[in-house]
Design an enzyme around this catalytic site. Structure first.
Site, mmCIF file in Angstrom:
data_model
loop_
_atom_site.group_PDB
_atom_site.id
_atom_site.type_symbol
_atom_site.label_atom_id
_atom_site.label_comp_id
_atom_site.label_asym_id
_atom_site.label_seq_id
_atom_site.Cartn_x
_atom_site.Cartn_y
_atom_site.Cartn_z
ATOM 1 C CG ASP A 18 -2.114 0.881 1.097
ATOM 2 O OD1 ASP A 18 -2.352 1.397 -0.014
ATOM 3 O OD2 ASP A 18 -2.820 1.090 2.105
ATOM 4 C CG HIS A 35 -0.343 1.951 -9.236
ATOM 5 N ND1 HIS A 35 -0.533 1.639 -7.904
ATOM 6 C CD2 HIS A 35 -1.435 2.664 -9.609
ATOM 7 C CE1 HIS A 35 -1.690 2.136 -7.505
ATOM 8 N NE2 HIS A 35 -2.251 2.780 -8.520
ATOM 9 C CG LEU A 130 8.852 -16.728 -3.171
ATOM 10 C CD1 LEU A 130 8.704 -16.733 -1.658
ATOM 11 C CD2 LEU A 130 9.195 -15.310 -3.654
#
Ligand code: IPE
Ligand code: IPE
Ligand code: MG
Length: 240
Positions: A18, A35, A130
């Site tokens: 965020d 973004h 991952l």
């Protein structure tokens, strides 16, 4: 400051990424600039998480509520990742052992985005590093509601008894069914709320809140969060 103990790395970390918009605003730029930087930063954080042995990193990219944002921002968030996946993540698929997954609704995404995501999932499905799980058009209430409907249908069709409904069954009907329990939930940007992310999964996770906006939440800052996590005493309702 304490060192990171590489023998006690959490299996599953989630990030509510965020603050992209505010990061851009501080620089006098449009929100989409934030973004873009957030996306670049995510790549660095994921690589770092992979290098230290985090098994699952689940990141909140677009919520079921984010459709409320202005059209141009929604369009940017839905279209740019296609270009981004093609340009950068493809090389990540080829050069790293990260496995990509998406959690969230697939029925409302633009075709091109869904296609790019599914290609990335397919190309990396045998990777053993991952698992980077991107939550897109994800809402935890939506996820739980869908699970309840599915279970209710199975009961109605006599495939399941009411007595078969237990916590494991519910867990196994969520997008995250194959993921280990969530150890650590991080939220950047100084907001202290969950915004409909992983409500069921976070029952016993630790929380870490930081004022840093996501584009500045570098691998070094991620490491600080893990060091903090390692100082916690998790009791799971028992005594320790
Ligand atoms: C997080 O940054 C990314 C998304 C929710 C898509 P924001 O866009 O929420 O940035 P702020 O919170 O407005 O600064
Ligand atoms: C939560 O951030 C969703 C994502 C990070 C994708 P928001 O910025 O949408 O959350 P609120 O509106 O501040 O709760
Ligand atoms: Mg926000």
């Amino acid at each position: 400051m304490a060192e990171l103990d590489l023998t006690r790395i959490p299996n599953h970390v989630a990030i509510i990424l965020d603050g992209n918009g505010r990061w851009a605003k501080e620089r006098g730029k449009p929100r989409i600039y934030g973004h873009r930087h957030g996306a670049f930063n995510l790549r660095d954080v994921a690589k770092y998480a992979n290098s230290i042995g985090v098994k699952y990193l689940t990141v909140y990219c677009f919520s079921t509520e984010n459709w409320k944002r202005p059209d141009d921002e929604v369009n940017f968030l839905m279209n740019t990742p296609v270009w981004y996946i093609k340009r950068f993540w493809k090389t990540m698929v080829e050069n790293t052992n990260i496995r990509y997954k998406m959690i969230g609704r697939r029925d409302r995404l633009p075709k091109k985005l869904l296609q790019a995501i599914e290609e990335m999932e397919e190309a990396s499905k045998n990777h053993t590093g991952l698992t980077l799980s991107l939550a897109i058009d994800y809402g935890s209430r939506d996820e739980i509601t869908t699970a309840v409907k599915k279970i209710a249908t199975e009961v109605k069709e006599n495939k399941l008894n009411v007595s078969d409904i237990n916590e494991d069954l519910i867990t196994n009907n969520l997008f995250t069914k194959d993921y280990p329990p969530l150890d650590l939930m991080i939220r950047t940007s100084g907001e202290y709320r969950i915004s409909n992310f992983l409500l069921w999964q976070l029952a016993y996770s630790e929380f870490y809140f930081t004022n840093t906006y996501f584009p500045d939440f570098t691998p070094e800052k991620f490491k600080e969060a893990l060091i903090d996590f390692q100082s916690r005493n998790r009791r799971f309702g028992g005594l320790k």
